[in-house]
Write a protein that holds these residues in place. Structure first.
Motif, PDB file in Angstrom:
ATOM      1  N   PHE A   1       0.651  -1.105   0.082  1.00 14.26           N
ATOM      2  CA  PHE A   1      -0.107  -0.111   0.004  1.00 14.26           C
ATOM      3  C   PHE A   1       0.868   1.141   0.106  1.00 14.26           C
ATOM      4  O   PHE A   1       1.855   1.355   0.787  1.00 14.26           O
ATOM      5  CB  PHE A   1      -0.890   0.052   1.252  1.00 14.26           C
ATOM      6  N   ASP A   2       0.518   2.164  -0.907  1.00 11.72           N
ATOM      7  CA  ASP A   2       1.367   3.320  -1.211  1.00 11.72           C
ATOM      8  C   ASP A   2       0.478   4.483  -0.379  1.00 11.72           C
ATOM      9  O   ASP A   2      -0.928   4.551  -0.573  1.00 11.72           O
ATOM     10  CB  ASP A   2       1.704   3.611  -2.532  1.00 11.72           C
ATOM     11  N   ASP A   3       1.213   5.371   0.145  1.00 13.63           N
ATOM     12  CA  ASP A   3       0.770   6.968   0.331  1.00 13.63           C
ATOM     13  C   ASP A   3       0.028   7.134   1.656  1.00 13.63           C
ATOM     14  O   ASP A   3      -0.382   7.998   2.015  1.00 13.63           O
ATOM     15  CB  ASP A   3      -0.210   7.460  -0.768  1.00 13.63           C
ATOM     16  N   ALA A   4      -0.125   5.829   2.459  1.00 10.37           N
ATOM     17  CA  ALA A   4      -0.598   6.070   3.959  1.00 10.37           C
ATOM     18  C   ALA A   4      -1.805   6.752   4.021  1.00 10.37           C
ATOM     19  O   ALA A   4      -2.136   7.671   4.959  1.00 10.37           O
ATOM     20  CB  ALA A   4       0.537   6.766   4.705  1.00 10.37           C
TER      21      ALA A   4
ATOM     22  N   VAL B   1       0.961  18.001  -3.724  1.00  8.51           N
ATOM     23  CA  VAL B   1       0.231  18.541  -4.590  1.00  8.51           C
ATOM     24  C   VAL B   1      -0.942  17.530  -5.120  1.00  8.51           C
ATOM     25  O   VAL B   1      -1.873  17.730  -5.195  1.00  8.51           O
ATOM     26  CB  VAL B   1       0.968  19.343  -5.704  1.00  8.51           C
ATOM     27  N   PHE B   2      -0.365  16.308  -5.558  1.00  9.99           N
ATOM     28  CA  PHE B   2      -1.305  15.097  -6.202  1.00  9.99           C
ATOM     29  C   PHE B   2      -2.321  14.945  -5.273  1.00  9.99           C
ATOM     30  O   PHE B   2      -3.620  14.635  -5.731  1.00  9.99           O
ATOM     31  CB  PHE B   2      -0.362  14.014  -6.683  1.00  9.99           C
ATOM     32  N   HIS B   3      -2.320  14.828  -3.934  1.00  9.56           N
ATOM     33  CA  HIS B   3      -3.375  14.472  -2.942  1.00  9.56           C
ATOM     34  C   HIS B   3      -4.299  15.883  -2.972  1.00  9.56           C
ATOM     35  O   HIS B   3      -5.439  15.453  -2.793  1.00  9.56           O
ATOM     36  CB  HIS B   3      -2.819  14.120  -1.738  1.00  9.56           C
TER      37      HIS B   3
ATOM     38  N   VAL C   1       8.989   2.673   4.376  1.00 12.09           N
ATOM     39  CA  VAL C   1       9.388   4.059   3.931  1.00 12.09           C
ATOM     40  C   VAL C   1       8.572   4.649   2.680  1.00 12.09           C
ATOM     41  O   VAL C   1       9.162   3.911   1.736  1.00 12.09           O
ATOM     42  CB  VAL C   1      10.696   4.731   4.065  1.00 12.09           C
ATOM     43  N   HIS C   2       7.769   5.492   2.328  1.00 17.43           N
ATOM     44  CA  HIS C   2       7.530   6.080   1.162  1.00 17.43           C
ATOM     45  C   HIS C   2       8.186   7.362   0.896  1.00 17.43           C
ATOM     46  O   HIS C   2       8.348   7.631  -0.227  1.00 17.43           O
ATOM     47  CB  HIS C   2       5.813   6.102   1.148  1.00 17.43           C
ATOM     48  N   GLY C   3       8.414   8.079   1.996  1.00 19.17           N
ATOM     49  CA  GLY C   3       8.880   9.393   1.676  1.00 19.17           C
ATOM     50  C   GLY C   3       8.639  10.550   2.923  1.00 19.17           C
ATOM     51  O   GLY C   3       7.666  10.317   3.544  1.00 19.17           O
TER      52      GLY C   3
ATOM     53  N   GLN D   1       8.130  14.171   1.563  1.00 19.46           N
ATOM     54  CA  GLN D   1       7.099  14.946   0.779  1.00 19.46           C
ATOM     55  C   GLN D   1       6.472  14.347  -0.325  1.00 19.46           C
ATOM     56  O   GLN D   1       6.090  15.000  -1.050  1.00 19.46           O
ATOM     57  CB  GLN D   1       7.832  16.450   0.650  1.00 19.46           C
ATOM     58  N   HIS D   2       6.838  13.216  -0.460  1.00 20.75           N
ATOM     59  CA  HIS D   2       6.399  12.550  -1.962  1.00 20.75           C
ATOM     60  C   HIS D   2       6.998  13.186  -2.964  1.00 20.75           C
ATOM     61  O   HIS D   2       6.405  13.357  -4.076  1.00 20.75           O
ATOM     62  CB  HIS D   2       4.925  12.608  -2.021  1.00 20.75           C
ATOM     63  N   SER D   3       8.342  13.684  -2.908  1.00 25.49           N
ATOM     64  CA  SER D   3       8.874  14.195  -4.192  1.00 25.49           C
ATOM     65  C   SER D   3       9.451  13.067  -4.827  1.00 25.49           C
ATOM     66  O   SER D   3       9.972  12.021  -4.504  1.00 25.49           O
ATOM     67  CB  SER D   3      10.199  15.108  -3.717  1.00 25.49           C
TER      68      SER D   3
HETATM   69 ZN   LIG Z   1       2.792   7.287  -3.707  1.00 21.31          ZN
END
Ligand SMILES: [Zn+2]
Length: 294
Positions: A59-62, A97-99, A201-203, A205-207
Motif C-alpha cells: 500500500f502506497d501513500d498512507a 500537490v497530487f493529493h 518508508v514512502h518518503g 514530501q512524496h517528491s
Molecule cells: Zn505514492
C-alpha cells in the motif's frame, strides 16, 4: 508464481474521484480469490518456506482509507501486508500537490474549480489547453482535462499548491482537519504494527527522485525513517519510491540502491509491472490492483 500487488486508495470510487480507487468489495474479493492459490506474506517472509506461492499486498501513500477499510478487512481475514509511511503531512503539515488535486476533484464540483482556475490564466495560457486532450485523453470530462493540465503543466508547483490549498482547506474547514481526514495517524500506525503489518518508508514530501542519490536519501528517505524510529519505534528496512521513481526511474534503480543497502534496507518495491521472479532481488516488481491478471 510469487508476486506483489500495488494498492493506493481502497474506497468507493463514487466517493473519491481523484484517481482510480479499488472498492472495498472488489478488494475483499481479490483477497479471497488470491488466497485460494497463494499465501499472503510480509516482505520479510519472501524466502520463508511455504506450500503455496507467495503474495505481498503493498500500500502506497498512507491514506486513511487504507487504515479504515483495507487494514480492517485484512485483520478480519487474518491476512498480513506491507504499508508505507509518508511523514511530511504529519510532521511538517505539508500536503503533496497530487493529493490536493485528488481531494479537490472529489469534493468540489468541476465547474466551480474550473471557474476559479480559468480566472487566473492569461489568454495565451488558455490557448495552450488544447494539449490537454492528448495527455489526459483517458479523462472523460473535458473540464477535468483542463483542470489537471492547468495544475500540472501550466501553473508552477507553488501556484498550483496555493490555488488547491485554498479550495481544499476551505472545503474541509482547515488544513489540520484535512490532514486528519486524509492520512493514517501515529496511533493508527501503532495499531497496524501491533497487528503484525510491516511498515516501510514512502518518503517525507512524496517528491519524485531527482537523480541525486545522496541528496534525495537525506531529504526524502532519512526524515521519514527518523520519524518512524522516533514515533513508532520501527527501524524501517523496506522502501517504496514515490511515483516509482518518476522520470528518473532508471537512474534511481541504479544509484539509490547503494544508499538504501548501506542504511540496512533489505529491498524496495517499484511500479514496474511483473511477478517476483527472484525473491532475493533488491527491487521488486508489483502488479497494479486494477490491472490484475488473476
Ligand atoms: Zn505514492
Amino acid at each position: 508464481m510469487n508476486f506483489a500487488i500495488m494498492y493506493h486508495y481502497v474506497r468507493e470510487p463514487e466517493t473519491w474521484k481523484g484517481s482510480v480507487p479499488i472498492s472495498p468489495q472488489a478488494f475483499e474479493e481479490q483477497i479471497d480469490r488470491i488466497g485460494r492459490t497463494h499465501e499472503f506474506v510480509g516482505p520479510d517472509e519472501l524466502n520463508k518456506k511455504t506450500t503455496k506461492p507467495k503474495c505481498i499486498l503493498t500500500f502506497d501513500d498512507a491514506t486513511k482509507d487504507q487504515y479504515e477499510i483495507a487494514f480492517d478487512i485484512m485483520k478480519r481475514k487474518g491476512v498480513t501486508g506491507y504499508f508505507t509511511v509518508m511523514s511530511g503531512p504529519l510532521v511538517d503539515k505539508n500536503v503533496p500537490v497530487f493529493h490536493l488535486v485528488h481531494a479537490a476533484l472529489s469534493k468540489v464540483n468541476e465547474d466551480t474549480i474550473w471557474e476559479n482556475l480559468r480566472n487566473i490564466l492569461t489568454p495565451k495560457q488558455l490557448l495552450n489547453l488544447k494539449s490537454s486532450e492528448d495527455i489526459y485523453s483517458y479523462e472523460q470530462s473535458i473540464l477535468r482535462r483542463y483542470i489537471k493540465y492547468t495544475l500540472n503543466f501550466i501553473l508552477d508547483t507553488q501556484e498550483s499548491k496555493s490555488f488547491l490549498e485554498d479550495i481544499v482547506f476551505t472545503e474541509f474547514g482547515s488544513k489540520q482537519k484535512f490532514i486528519d481526514f486524509m492520512y493514517i495517524n501515529v496511533e493508527e500506525f501503532k495499531r497496524m504494527k501491533q497487528a503484525g503489518m510491516t511498515l516501510g518508508v514512502h518518503g517525507a514530501q512524496h517528491s519524485p527522485f531527482n537523480g541525486e542519490a545522496d541528496e534525495y536519501y537525506n531529504n526524502e528517505i532519512l526524515p521519514c525513517a527518523n520519524f518512524m524510529k522516533e514515533k513508532l519505534d520501527i527501524k524501517p528496512v523496506w522502501y517504496t519510491p514515490p511515483f516509482g521513481g518518476g522520470e528518473n526511474k532508471m537512474v534511481m534503480l541504479d544509484k539509490l540502491k547503494e544508499n538504501l543497502l548501506s542504511a540496512g534496507y533489505k529491498g524496495a518495491f517499484t511500479t514496474l509491472s511483473g511477478a517476483i521472479e527472484d525473491t532475493n532481488s533488491f527491487w521488486l516488481n508489483r502488479f497494479d490492483c486494477n490491472k490484475l491478471f488473476v
